[in-house]
Design a protein around this motif. Structure first.
Motif, short mmCIF file in Angstrom:
data_model
loop_
_atom_site.label_atom_id
_atom_site.label_comp_id
_atom_site.label_asym_id
_atom_site.label_seq_id
_atom_site.Cartn_x
_atom_site.Cartn_y
_atom_site.Cartn_z
N GLU A 59 0.33 0.20 -6.20
CA GLU A 59 -0.87 -0.27 -6.89
C GLU A 59 -1.04 -1.78 -6.72
O GLU A 59 -2.14 -2.27 -6.41
CB GLU A 59 -0.78 0.08 -8.38
N GLU A 60 0.04 -2.52 -6.91
CA GLU A 60 -0.02 -3.99 -6.81
C GLU A 60 -0.27 -4.45 -5.38
O GLU A 60 -1.04 -5.37 -5.14
CB GLU A 60 1.28 -4.60 -7.36
N ARG A 61 0.39 -3.80 -4.43
CA ARG A 61 0.24 -4.18 -3.03
C ARG A 61 -1.18 -3.85 -2.54
O ARG A 61 -1.77 -4.64 -1.79
CB ARG A 61 1.27 -3.43 -2.19
N THR A 62 -1.70 -2.73 -2.96
CA THR A 62 -3.06 -2.34 -2.57
C THR A 62 -4.07 -3.36 -3.09
O THR A 62 -4.96 -3.80 -2.35
CB THR A 62 -3.40 -0.94 -3.12
N ALA A 63 -3.92 -3.75 -4.34
CA ALA A 63 -4.83 -4.72 -4.95
C ALA A 63 -4.72 -6.08 -4.26
O ALA A 63 -5.73 -6.75 -4.00
CB ALA A 63 -4.52 -4.87 -6.44
N GLU A 64 -3.48 -6.48 -3.93
CA GLU A 64 -3.25 -7.76 -3.26
C GLU A 64 -3.94 -7.82 -1.90
O GLU A 64 -4.61 -8.80 -1.55
CB GLU A 64 -1.75 -7.99 -3.09
N LEU A 65 -3.80 -6.76 -1.12
CA LEU A 65 -4.40 -6.72 0.22
C LEU A 65 -5.92 -6.59 0.16
O LEU A 65 -6.63 -7.18 0.97
CB LEU A 65 -3.80 -5.56 1.02
N ASN A 66 -6.42 -5.85 -0.83
CA ASN A 66 -7.87 -5.72 -0.99
C ASN A 66 -8.51 -7.04 -1.39
O ASN A 66 -9.66 -7.34 -1.03
CB ASN A 66 -8.21 -4.65 -2.03
N GLN A 77 -2.51 1.61 2.01
CA GLN A 77 -1.99 2.66 1.14
C GLN A 77 -1.82 3.98 1.89
O GLN A 77 -0.82 4.69 1.71
CB GLN A 77 -2.91 2.85 -0.07
N LYS A 78 -2.77 4.30 2.75
CA LYS A 78 -2.67 5.52 3.55
C LYS A 78 -1.49 5.44 4.51
O LYS A 78 -0.77 6.43 4.72
CB LYS A 78 -3.97 5.75 4.32
N LYS A 79 -1.28 4.26 5.10
CA LYS A 79 -0.14 4.06 6.00
C LYS A 79 1.18 4.24 5.25
O LYS A 79 2.13 4.84 5.76
CB LYS A 79 -0.18 2.66 6.62
N TRP A 80 1.22 3.70 4.03
CA TRP A 80 2.44 3.79 3.21
C TRP A 80 2.77 5.25 2.90
O TRP A 80 3.91 5.68 3.05
CB TRP A 80 2.27 3.00 1.92
N VAL A 124 17.05 5.94 -3.31
CA VAL A 124 17.31 5.38 -4.65
C VAL A 124 16.55 4.07 -4.86
O VAL A 124 15.95 3.85 -5.91
CB VAL A 124 18.82 5.16 -4.85
N TRP A 125 16.59 3.20 -3.83
CA TRP A 125 15.98 1.87 -3.98
C TRP A 125 15.56 1.36 -2.61
O TRP A 125 16.25 1.60 -1.61
CB TRP A 125 16.99 0.91 -4.60
N VAL A 126 14.43 0.67 -2.56
CA VAL A 126 13.89 0.14 -1.31
C VAL A 126 13.40 -1.29 -1.51
O VAL A 126 12.72 -1.59 -2.49
CB VAL A 126 12.72 1.01 -0.79
N TYR A 127 13.77 -2.16 -0.57
CA TYR A 127 13.22 -3.51 -0.51
C TYR A 127 12.59 -3.66 0.87
O TYR A 127 13.28 -3.47 1.88
CB TYR A 127 14.33 -4.54 -0.71
N PRO A 128 11.30 -3.95 0.96
CA PRO A 128 10.63 -3.93 2.26
C PRO A 128 10.92 -5.10 3.18
O PRO A 128 10.64 -5.04 4.37
CB PRO A 128 9.14 -3.91 1.88
N GLY A 129 11.51 -6.17 2.64
CA GLY A 129 11.77 -7.35 3.47
C GLY A 129 10.47 -8.06 3.81
O GLY A 129 9.40 -7.71 3.30
N TRP A 130 10.56 -9.04 4.70
CA TRP A 130 9.36 -9.77 5.11
C TRP A 130 9.62 -10.46 6.45
O TRP A 130 10.76 -10.62 6.88
CB TRP A 130 8.93 -10.79 4.06
N ASP A 131 8.54 -10.81 7.11
CA ASP A 131 8.63 -11.49 8.41
C ASP A 131 7.52 -12.54 8.47
O ASP A 131 6.34 -12.20 8.42
CB ASP A 131 8.46 -10.48 9.55
#
Length: 201
Positions: A59-66, A77-80, A124-131
């Motif tokens: 929800e937060e990532r979708t709003a941020e990108l929009n 969101q569809k890709k995710w 259990v847990w995911v961190y997406p990292g960044w580049d």
């Protein structure tokens, strides 16, 4: 300035260690198996250092990108949603089998098999990292790997925890979903190497 940039590059490229532990059971039952049914459970994992629910993160990532570009959040969101089946699951299965095949071991992990044993890969847990070009941080994936008797799921023959498996690729990778997929590939590689060491000793 060049020394500073090089130092930052080294820091950004540091690999994070994966911690894989056997919680219970042993590997003996795997030695004579040729196929293992494999299931992936993405139903209840948390994300980020704050351990947000997946729903909150999306929800937060979708709003941020929009907010940055109208409509891009919905596209992301569809890709995710599709990444689980199109990237994460295939990466795990592919690498697990490649590592074992290279060592001439006739054991194979696939979905939807009718076999005596099933591997449940629970995220259990995911961190997406960044580049960010010159600096980046790999994704991290924590899973619980449980081998059960297919006909009696309460019979756990082997349980392994895999914490913070790093996900990254050479060069730049700006896709969160792809970096996470590499975390599943690392998990699979470590699991197969453990099987080679313990089941075929």
């Amino acid at each position: 300035m060049k020394k500073l940039i090089f130092a930052l590059f080294l820091i950004s490229g540091i690999a994070f260690a994966q911690d894989m532990k056997v919680v219970k059971g042993n590997f003996d039952f795997l030695k004579d198996q040729t196929e293992i049914n494999t299931e992936f459970d993405y139903s209840n994992f948390t994300m980020m250092k704050e351990k947000k629910s997946e729903a909150q993160y999306v929800e937060e990532r979708t709003a941020e990108l929009n907010e940055k570009t109208k409509g891009n959040g919905n596209i992301w969101q569809k890709k995710w949603v599709s990444a689980k089946e199109s990237i994460w699951t295939p990466k795990f299965l592919e690498i697990a089998n490649v590592v074992l095949a290279k060592e001439k071991k006739n054991i194979n992990f696939q979905e939807s098999l009718t076999t005596p044993y099933t591997l449940i890969v629970q995220t259990v847990w995911v961190y997406p990292g960044w580049d960010a070009g010159i600096m980046k941080q790999p994704a991290k994936v924590t899973t619980n790997l449980k081998f059960v008797e297919t006909a009696n799921r309460s019979n756990v023959l082997l349980e392994i925890t895999s914490e913070e498996a790093p996900g990254d690729q050479w060069g730049n990778n700006y896709s969160n979903e792809s970096r996470i997929g590499e975390g599943y590939a690392k998990t699979a590689k470590s699991l197969s190497k453990l099987i080679l060491k313990k089941a075929y000793k």
